[in-house]
Design a protein around this motif. Sequence first.
Motif, PDB file in Angstrom:
ATOM      1  N   GLN A   1      12.403   3.743  -2.313  1.00 37.40           N
ATOM      2  CA  GLN A   1      12.339   5.202  -2.222  1.00 37.40           C
ATOM      3  C   GLN A   1      13.416   5.782  -1.323  1.00 37.40           C
ATOM      4  O   GLN A   1      13.903   6.892  -1.554  1.00 37.40           O
ATOM      5  N   ARG A   2      13.812   5.040  -0.276  1.00 35.49           N
ATOM      6  CA  ARG A   2      14.883   5.513   0.611  1.00 35.49           C
ATOM      7  C   ARG A   2      16.268   5.266   0.015  1.00 35.49           C
ATOM      8  O   ARG A   2      17.265   5.765   0.531  1.00 35.49           O
ATOM      9  N   GLY A   3      16.331   4.466  -1.024  1.00 39.02           N
ATOM     10  CA  GLY A   3      17.614   4.149  -1.638  1.00 39.02           C
ATOM     11  C   GLY A   3      18.331   2.981  -0.986  1.00 39.02           C
ATOM     12  O   GLY A   3      19.454   2.625  -1.387  1.00 39.02           O
ATOM     13  N   THR A   4      17.703   2.362   0.017  1.00 39.29           N
ATOM     14  CA  THR A   4      18.333   1.240   0.715  1.00 39.29           C
ATOM     15  C   THR A   4      18.566   0.069  -0.219  1.00 39.29           C
ATOM     16  O   THR A   4      19.643  -0.551  -0.217  1.00 39.29           O
ATOM     17  N   LEU A   5      17.570  -0.247  -1.021  1.00 37.78           N
ATOM     18  CA  LEU A   5      17.689  -1.397  -1.923  1.00 37.78           C
ATOM     19  C   LEU A   5      18.796  -1.174  -2.944  1.00 37.78           C
ATOM     20  O   LEU A   5      19.561  -2.095  -3.264  1.00 37.78           O
ATOM     21  N   ASP A   6      18.909   0.051  -3.444  1.00 38.76           N
ATOM     22  CA  ASP A   6      19.950   0.340  -4.424  1.00 38.76           C
ATOM     23  C   ASP A   6      21.334   0.203  -3.809  1.00 38.76           C
ATOM     24  O   ASP A   6      22.281  -0.239  -4.480  1.00 38.76           O
ATOM     25  N   ARG A   7      21.481   0.573  -2.534  1.00 40.94           N
ATOM     26  CA  ARG A   7      22.781   0.428  -1.874  1.00 40.94           C
ATOM     27  C   ARG A   7      23.140  -1.050  -1.713  1.00 40.94           C
ATOM     28  O   ARG A   7      24.303  -1.427  -1.850  1.00 40.94           O
ATOM     29  N   PHE A   8      22.152  -1.882  -1.438  1.00 43.02           N
ATOM     30  CA  PHE A   8      22.415  -3.322  -1.337  1.00 43.02           C
ATOM     31  C   PHE A   8      22.859  -3.900  -2.681  1.00 43.02           C
ATOM     32  O   PHE A   8      23.572  -4.898  -2.727  1.00 43.02           O
ATOM     33  N   LEU A   9      22.408  -3.274  -3.769  1.00 38.14           N
ATOM     34  CA  LEU A   9      22.782  -3.771  -5.092  1.00 38.14           C
ATOM     35  C   LEU A   9      24.273  -3.604  -5.373  1.00 38.14           C
ATOM     36  O   LEU A   9      24.811  -4.249  -6.272  1.00 38.14           O
ATOM     37  N   THR A  10      24.945  -2.723  -4.628  1.00 37.23           N
ATOM     38  CA  THR A  10      26.378  -2.525  -4.819  1.00 37.23           C
ATOM     39  C   THR A  10      27.200  -3.584  -4.083  1.00 37.23           C
ATOM     40  O   THR A  10      28.422  -3.625  -4.220  1.00 37.23           O
ATOM     41  N   THR A  11      26.544  -4.421  -3.296  1.00 37.12           N
ATOM     42  CA  THR A  11      27.227  -5.473  -2.545  1.00 37.12           C
ATOM     43  C   THR A  11      27.157  -6.786  -3.328  1.00 37.12           C
ATOM     44  O   THR A  11      26.339  -6.932  -4.248  1.00 37.12           O
ATOM     45  N   PRO A  12      27.992  -7.767  -2.956  1.00 36.12           N
ATOM     46  CA  PRO A  12      27.933  -9.065  -3.643  1.00 36.12           C
ATOM     47  C   PRO A  12      26.832  -9.979  -3.118  1.00 36.12           C
ATOM     48  O   PRO A  12      26.830 -11.176  -3.417  1.00 36.12           O
ATOM     49  N   ALA A  13      25.902  -9.435  -2.344  1.00 34.70           N
ATOM     50  CA  ALA A  13      24.832 -10.256  -1.767  1.00 34.70           C
ATOM     51  C   ALA A  13      23.983 -10.880  -2.872  1.00 34.70           C
ATOM     52  O   ALA A  13      23.770 -10.290  -3.935  1.00 34.70           O
ATOM     53  N   SER A  14      23.511 -12.090  -2.601  1.00 32.83           N
ATOM     54  CA  SER A  14      22.635 -12.786  -3.543  1.00 32.83           C
ATOM     55  C   SER A  14      21.384 -11.964  -3.791  1.00 32.83           C
ATOM     56  O   SER A  14      20.762 -11.460  -2.853  1.00 32.83           O
ATOM     57  N   ARG A  15      21.009 -11.834  -5.052  1.00 34.56           N
ATOM     58  CA  ARG A  15      19.789 -11.068  -5.388  1.00 34.56           C
ATOM     59  C   ARG A  15      18.549 -11.779  -4.859  1.00 34.56           C
ATOM     60  O   ARG A  15      17.577 -11.145  -4.465  1.00 34.56           O
ATOM     61  N   ALA A  16      18.584 -13.109  -4.853  1.00 38.44           N
ATOM     62  CA  ALA A  16      17.460 -13.852  -4.292  1.00 38.44           C
ATOM     63  C   ALA A  16      17.344 -13.593  -2.802  1.00 38.44           C
ATOM     64  O   ALA A  16      16.239 -13.478  -2.260  1.00 38.44           O
ATOM     65  N   ALA A  17      18.482 -13.463  -2.100  1.00 34.37           N
ATOM     66  CA  ALA A  17      18.463 -13.188  -0.665  1.00 34.37           C
ATOM     67  C   ALA A  17      17.867 -11.819  -0.376  1.00 34.37           C
ATOM     68  O   ALA A  17      17.112 -11.642   0.583  1.00 34.37           O
ATOM     69  N   LEU A  18      18.198 -10.832  -1.206  1.00 34.79           N
ATOM     70  CA  LEU A  18      17.658  -9.485  -1.010  1.00 34.79           C
ATOM     71  C   LEU A  18      16.136  -9.481  -1.109  1.00 34.79           C
ATOM     72  O   LEU A  18      15.457  -8.723  -0.414  1.00 34.79           O
TER      73      LEU A  18
END
Length: 258
Positions: free
Chosen positions: A87-104
């Motif tokens: 809801q805060r949009g934090t997760l969506d911002r992380f999706l723009t990074t190359p971070a592992s989806r499993a790590a998120l």
Amino acid sequence: MSAALVQTWYMTQRQLMVFARQPAYAVITLIQPVIWLFLFGSLFRSVVELGGFGAGSYLDYLVPGVVVMSALASNLWAGMGTLEEIQRGTLDRFLTTPASRAALMNGNVVHNGIVTALQSAVIVLLGLAGGADYPGGIAGVAVLVVASVLLGTVFGALSNALGMLVRERESIIGVNTFLLLPLTFLSSAFMAPQRMPDWMRHVARCNPLDWAMTAGRSALSAHPDWGAVLLRGGALFALAVAAVWLSIRTFRSYQRSV
């Protein structure tokens, strides 16, 4: 794999910092376990005279139950944190990074596991201060803590998956409220299996909550049944792996919907 592990630890540290900045929250989460431990420990202390508990006192029997119950209660709300980040949009911002989806996804699970382990250790110490006896020693306590962490991982991962699926606070609250008490009372948390009705005893055998309690109680006893401990611990581990896999799959579905 090494990069995913490093990124998972980074995401875990991020959440641990939030937890460390709210010491009042840590205290509040221990209030209910203390009430269960000492209120029920005093109220039902004579029930061990019925036999079948395999413990010197009711408090000895109750401590593993309260540890596991607390792990369940705290991890059931993991999905609320995931929902807030959506809801805060934090997760969506992380999706723009190359971070592992499993790590998120798993950073939240590892964070909850660490908090569960600390909470379990505190409850064990409170039980010791109240007069509980642990013949199994440090090894028995370690098994109990690991069992509670595995159980917490199961329900924490499932709660994360639920948060991404429903994306509504009311739905998560409703599911958690529905599950908490039935799972607790359809287990050996307060009553020895030999003293439970037949149908409840059979249901308890299929309850992951009861697996963790049984493994912890056996390991804490003077003569542990390590076969039973490994059997139930292995079942909890397999269930935890399946729950984490499901939460990652759900996260990937959420990613495609953004």
